[in-house]
Design a protein around this motif. Sequence first.
Motif, mmCIF file in Angstrom:
data_model
loop_
_atom_site.group_PDB
_atom_site.id
_atom_site.type_symbol
_atom_site.label_atom_id
_atom_site.label_comp_id
_atom_site.label_asym_id
_atom_site.label_seq_id
_atom_site.Cartn_x
_atom_site.Cartn_y
_atom_site.Cartn_z
ATOM 1 N N CYS A 49 0.841 -1.195 0.000
ATOM 2 C CA CYS A 49 0.000 0.000 0.000
ATOM 3 C C CYS A 49 0.874 1.241 0.000
ATOM 4 N N CYS A 52 -0.322 3.507 3.396
ATOM 5 C CA CYS A 52 -0.047 3.100 4.769
ATOM 6 C C CYS A 52 0.900 1.911 4.768
ATOM 7 N N VAL A 54 0.608 -1.279 5.740
ATOM 8 C CA VAL A 54 0.020 -2.595 5.931
ATOM 9 C C VAL A 54 0.932 -3.634 5.280
ATOM 10 N N HIS A 358 -7.649 -3.699 -0.297
ATOM 11 C CA HIS A 358 -7.193 -2.861 0.814
ATOM 12 C C HIS A 358 -7.177 -1.392 0.400
ATOM 13 N N HIS A 362 -8.739 3.552 1.620
ATOM 14 C CA HIS A 362 -8.243 4.928 1.701
ATOM 15 C C HIS A 362 -9.128 5.903 0.928
HETATM 16 ZN ZN LIG Z 1 -3.199 1.248 3.068
#
Ligand SMILES: [Zn+2]
Length: 755
Positions: A49, A52, A54, A358, A362
């Motif tokens: 990602c 972030c 992750v 995922h 966002h």
């Molecule tokens: Zn993320």
Amino acid sequence: ACQNSGVWAWDCETKEKILIIPSVLAMLGDNPMQSEFACHIGLRGRMFCRVCKVQGNAEEEEADNARKPPNGTGSNESLSAPDASSLASDVSTGASARQPKKKKGKVAESMADMIVRITNFMKIGALRSGDETQALLRSQFVNACRIGGYAQYKRTRTQFGVKDTHQEALLQRLFDVSKKHGVTKAQKEAQMETVHKGLLDILTSPVWRIKDFDPHADTPVEILHVILLGFVKYFWRDAIARLKDDQKETLITRISSASISGLGISSLSGSTLVKYSGSLTGRDFRAIAQIAPFVLHGLLDKDILECWVALARLVPLVWQPQINKVDDHIADIEKAIDYLLDCVCRVTPRWFNKPKFHIVLHLPAHIRRFGPAMLFATEGFESFNAIIRSASVHSNRHAPSRDIAHIMARGNRVRHLLSGGFFLMNRLPKPCSTRTAHTSSQHKGCSVAPSLSAWMSSSHNQDLRWEKIGQAPINLISIGNFGAQLLGLGQADVASLPPGLCISCGERQEWGKTKSGERGPAIQGIPPLSSTSVVYTPRQVRLYDGDLCTAGDWIVWLSFPQGATTPTTQVGQVLEIIQVAGSQKQLTGRCDFLVVVTATILEDMHDYYRMPRIAVSSKSIVVTVDADAVKCVANVQHNCADHPCKVVASSVVYQEREKTDQRALAMTHTSPGDLILNTGQMRNSSLLRPLKVDPEPLDRQPIIMHSVKLEMDRRKKKRDAQAAMAVAQLTETSQVVKSKHATASTSLRQHVLST
Ligand SMILES: [Zn+2]
Ligand SMILES: [Zn+2]
């Protein structure tokens, strides 16, 4: 330079000079490109990602050529061309997501690890920050300057998912030296030193030098690639792969006979959507997302259908062009995303090998930052791919990017000139010229632009004047609709037409003989009309948002019940559009009223569709509605899930204008009054919001536990099967060896006997 001094331009709306100071708000692109902007390793890295931190168990970063160098033809995933995704992981057309390849010696993931991974995947991790990434890039540079630092460099790149393509291209020169064989360390050091001196002062990507720009936060989630060419594409291919041939036939018929009114799309071809599910475009997936729950019911597992229903809840929220209360809207979207992820997890956690599930988390933050997601969608730009491609084809390819930029600039310039835009002439025209006299008189007449600009005279440049093209080139535009077709100029603004305008005049009839007239005074709010009054029944009428409403369409309107202060939203089907001959409205081409059969909106939402149920019957109230009061055309589908609606061969199929024995299949609905209001429609979704009922949020933890357990069982079974297969193969080969041995020994014995 533009940020310091700005660019002067002429504003034709306010008729004054304006100073334009450009600044970068966001960088748009598909996911691989945005990762590159953000100095991120890409979707296939362990930390996949860009926003972030992750972690996934995605495939280890493959060789440096994971993404082909951009060749100037834009992304492979486009609206017009069949999509061939640039992401290798997207290519899997099998029943579900591809399992990451297990490397030798890699420990199999334990159940606890998997639960942690899935739980983290379904929420936003610690956000990346620009400063941190820049620090990592600096340490990568330090590593690169050491001899033997390449391994360490690669390790940090994988560990943090940070990769600067710009810097790496330059560092490659250092690596070339440090990886050389057969050279002494001292020689290497000397060579590194010279290469190091030859490098530029600033190595990192130019994004770090854009003022107030954070490449992690300002590369917004792009809904075309993440949702339409992401989830919808995955689910659709998966669904088609699961269906048997006879089920596909049913699906084709259902799609072809599904109602599309109010969706703003052209009629659907079921066979194209099903047979060519591997090569559909964004436009096709847009249609699929809106009707899928109504065509797939009964053909797939309940859990998979739930995913489609959840998607139909999310999609209209994301494509909403206008947001009234941002906090409520963001909360709605967050709930819809969580609900979708829960449903997806219930099917199989293997879907979460796809990073897009995922990345969508966002999206709410980006909508809060940049406004409606449509604003930062790349759908509009994808249509430029053909132009960019042709610009690249018709060049000598020595500098493709520059050629493309030149051609785009020239296109814009021609467009500006032909649309009557002003430009600066840098020489005073000769006073005797007739053309000058013509244009200057024009200027005096309408006083649109000053012939000399104040800011230019202040910079001692008196020879410049604002001009626009003459009448002859303007006439060019109107030849053969050239302007409208080629440049998109002069297209009538449909929204500016008055609501209630009828498209055609319609049939002239006596009131008593129309469908509505037969119902007579039972219609509420009907003006006094004798059965012999002459009326017209136009087929279509324009609504205030520019949409067309056809007789037979479903509409949403607001009505004020007696004594009530707040309006109630009502749904109904248009029976007829009426123009009374000689009325004020008929003379201006507008309709007097619509005759609408009101549908009853049932209290409870439907268990499967999770959309409002509506019902019509012969007892339904018929009312007249003013065309101005109509909010939008709604999409209503039959509640086929609860009724045994059959596929019936009906109309004759023509081939090359000849009748054939084939019959086209169509749906025949039983109890046609039982209907569902499709709240999955993208158009006007905010108007349908009051009718929506949100399902209860799901309890995430048990879902994760359950599906992880199933997945572990599946993996174990697969391992056992593989082991059994290996054993079987082993015994087979040993038997072959034995038999060979046996034949050899008999032949030997025979040989011995014979001698
Ligand atoms: Zn993320
Ligand atoms: Zn039906």
